[in-house]
Design a protein around this motif. Structure first.
Motif, short mmCIF file in Angstrom:
data_model
loop_
_atom_site.label_atom_id
_atom_site.label_comp_id
_atom_site.label_asym_id
_atom_site.label_seq_id
_atom_site.Cartn_x
_atom_site.Cartn_y
_atom_site.Cartn_z
N GLY A 1 0.82 -1.21 0.00
CA GLY A 1 0.00 0.00 0.00
C GLY A 1 0.85 1.26 0.00
O GLY A 1 0.53 2.25 -0.67
N LEU A 2 1.95 1.21 0.73
CA LEU A 2 2.85 2.37 0.77
C LEU A 2 3.45 2.67 -0.60
O LEU A 2 3.66 3.84 -0.94
N LEU A 3 3.76 1.63 -1.35
CA LEU A 3 4.30 1.86 -2.69
C LEU A 3 3.34 2.70 -3.53
O LEU A 3 3.76 3.65 -4.20
N ALA A 4 2.06 2.36 -3.48
CA ALA A 4 1.07 3.11 -4.25
C ALA A 4 0.86 4.51 -3.66
O ALA A 4 0.86 5.51 -4.39
N LEU A 5 0.70 4.58 -2.35
CA LEU A 5 0.38 5.87 -1.73
C LEU A 5 1.54 6.86 -1.78
O LEU A 5 1.31 8.06 -1.99
N VAL A 6 2.75 6.40 -1.59
CA VAL A 6 3.88 7.33 -1.65
C VAL A 6 4.09 7.81 -3.09
O VAL A 6 4.48 8.96 -3.31
N THR A 7 3.77 6.96 -4.06
CA THR A 7 3.86 7.39 -5.46
C THR A 7 2.86 8.51 -5.74
O THR A 7 3.21 9.55 -6.32
N ILE A 8 1.63 8.31 -5.31
CA ILE A 8 0.60 9.34 -5.49
C ILE A 8 1.00 10.62 -4.77
O ILE A 8 0.90 11.73 -5.31
N HIS A 9 1.45 10.48 -3.53
CA HIS A 9 1.84 11.65 -2.73
C HIS A 9 2.99 12.42 -3.38
O HIS A 9 2.96 13.65 -3.47
N MET A 10 4.01 11.70 -3.83
CA MET A 10 5.17 12.37 -4.44
C MET A 10 4.80 13.07 -5.75
O MET A 10 5.23 14.20 -5.99
N ALA B 1 -8.91 12.03 1.80
CA ALA B 1 -9.00 10.59 2.05
C ALA B 1 -7.69 9.89 1.69
O ALA B 1 -7.22 9.01 2.44
N ILE B 2 -7.07 10.25 0.58
CA ILE B 2 -5.80 9.64 0.18
C ILE B 2 -4.71 9.98 1.20
O ILE B 2 -3.95 9.10 1.62
N GLU B 3 -4.62 11.23 1.61
CA GLU B 3 -3.57 11.63 2.56
C GLU B 3 -3.78 11.02 3.95
O GLU B 3 -2.81 10.63 4.61
N VAL B 4 -5.03 10.91 4.38
CA VAL B 4 -5.31 10.28 5.68
C VAL B 4 -5.00 8.78 5.60
O VAL B 4 -4.42 8.21 6.54
N PHE C 1 -2.76 7.47 3.68
CA PHE C 1 -1.30 7.44 3.69
C PHE C 1 -0.77 7.55 5.12
O PHE C 1 0.12 6.79 5.54
N LEU C 2 -1.35 8.46 5.92
CA LEU C 2 -0.95 8.62 7.32
C LEU C 2 -1.16 7.33 8.11
O LEU C 2 -0.27 6.87 8.83
N VAL C 3 -2.32 6.71 7.96
CA VAL C 3 -2.64 5.48 8.70
C VAL C 3 -1.71 4.34 8.28
O VAL C 3 -1.15 3.63 9.13
N VAL C 4 -1.53 4.17 6.98
CA VAL C 4 -0.73 3.04 6.47
C VAL C 4 0.74 3.21 6.85
O VAL C 4 1.40 2.25 7.27
N VAL C 5 1.29 4.42 6.72
CA VAL C 5 2.70 4.60 7.06
C VAL C 5 2.93 4.44 8.56
O VAL C 5 3.94 3.88 8.99
#
Length: 155
Positions: A58-67, A95-98, A100-104
């Motif tokens: 999940g972090l791979l996807a979320l950090v890509t979106i965030h970056m 929702a995406i950023e929250v 990301f916060l929970v998963v990281v």
């Protein structure tokens, strides 16, 4: 008087010992059982290991979106405060950023837990470590949610 030793029949050698020129009998000795490795306690991966792997994916996807959203498509590579407030005005982005916060947070604390468990503490201490890390995780996510709410409501 006769010699008692001369009246006894000769003793046959042990059945497992081969005679001169003979091969030893294969079935004369019990089979040797080799030790096998067994994982401790479970037959498969633990739930925390599976959670660690899934949060890593999940972090791979979320950090890509965030970056991409916060650094690659933004002029000069960084948003100022007004741009962050504007960016977080969309509910999907929040929702995406929250998420990301929970998963990281979850992924990081599972990693810390795994490292601490490698020290071989007692089960009671491991339960205490798990509880303390759960409290730390809830506090971290709660702080992040509060901070997100402050920024979103700034508008």
């Amino acid at each position: 008087m006769s010699d008692v030793r001369s009246e006894r029949p000769p003793v046959d050698p042990a059945p497992s010992a081969p005679r001169d020129g003979e091969a030893p009998a294969l079935d004369s000795q019990p089979p040797v059982e080799l030790p096998t490795w067994q994982p401790s306690g479970t037959a498969g991966p633990s739930r925390s290991w599976v959670a660690q792997a899934l949060t890593g994916l999940g972090l791979l996807a979320l950090v890509t979106i965030h970056m991409i959203a916060n650094h690659f498509i933004v002029p000069e590579g960084l948003r100022d405060f007004a741009a962050v407030v504007d960016y977080l005005s969309h509910p999907v982005i929040v929702a995406i950023e929250v998420t990301f916060l929970v998963v990281v947070t979850w992924h990081g604390l599972l990693g810390v837990r795994a490292i601490l468990f490698d020290f071989g503490f007692s089960p009671t201490t491991e339960r205490r470590i798990s509880r303390a890390l759960a409290v730390l995780g809830v506090a971290t996510v709660a702080y992040g949610l509060w901070l997100t709410w402050v920024v979103v409501s700034y508008r």
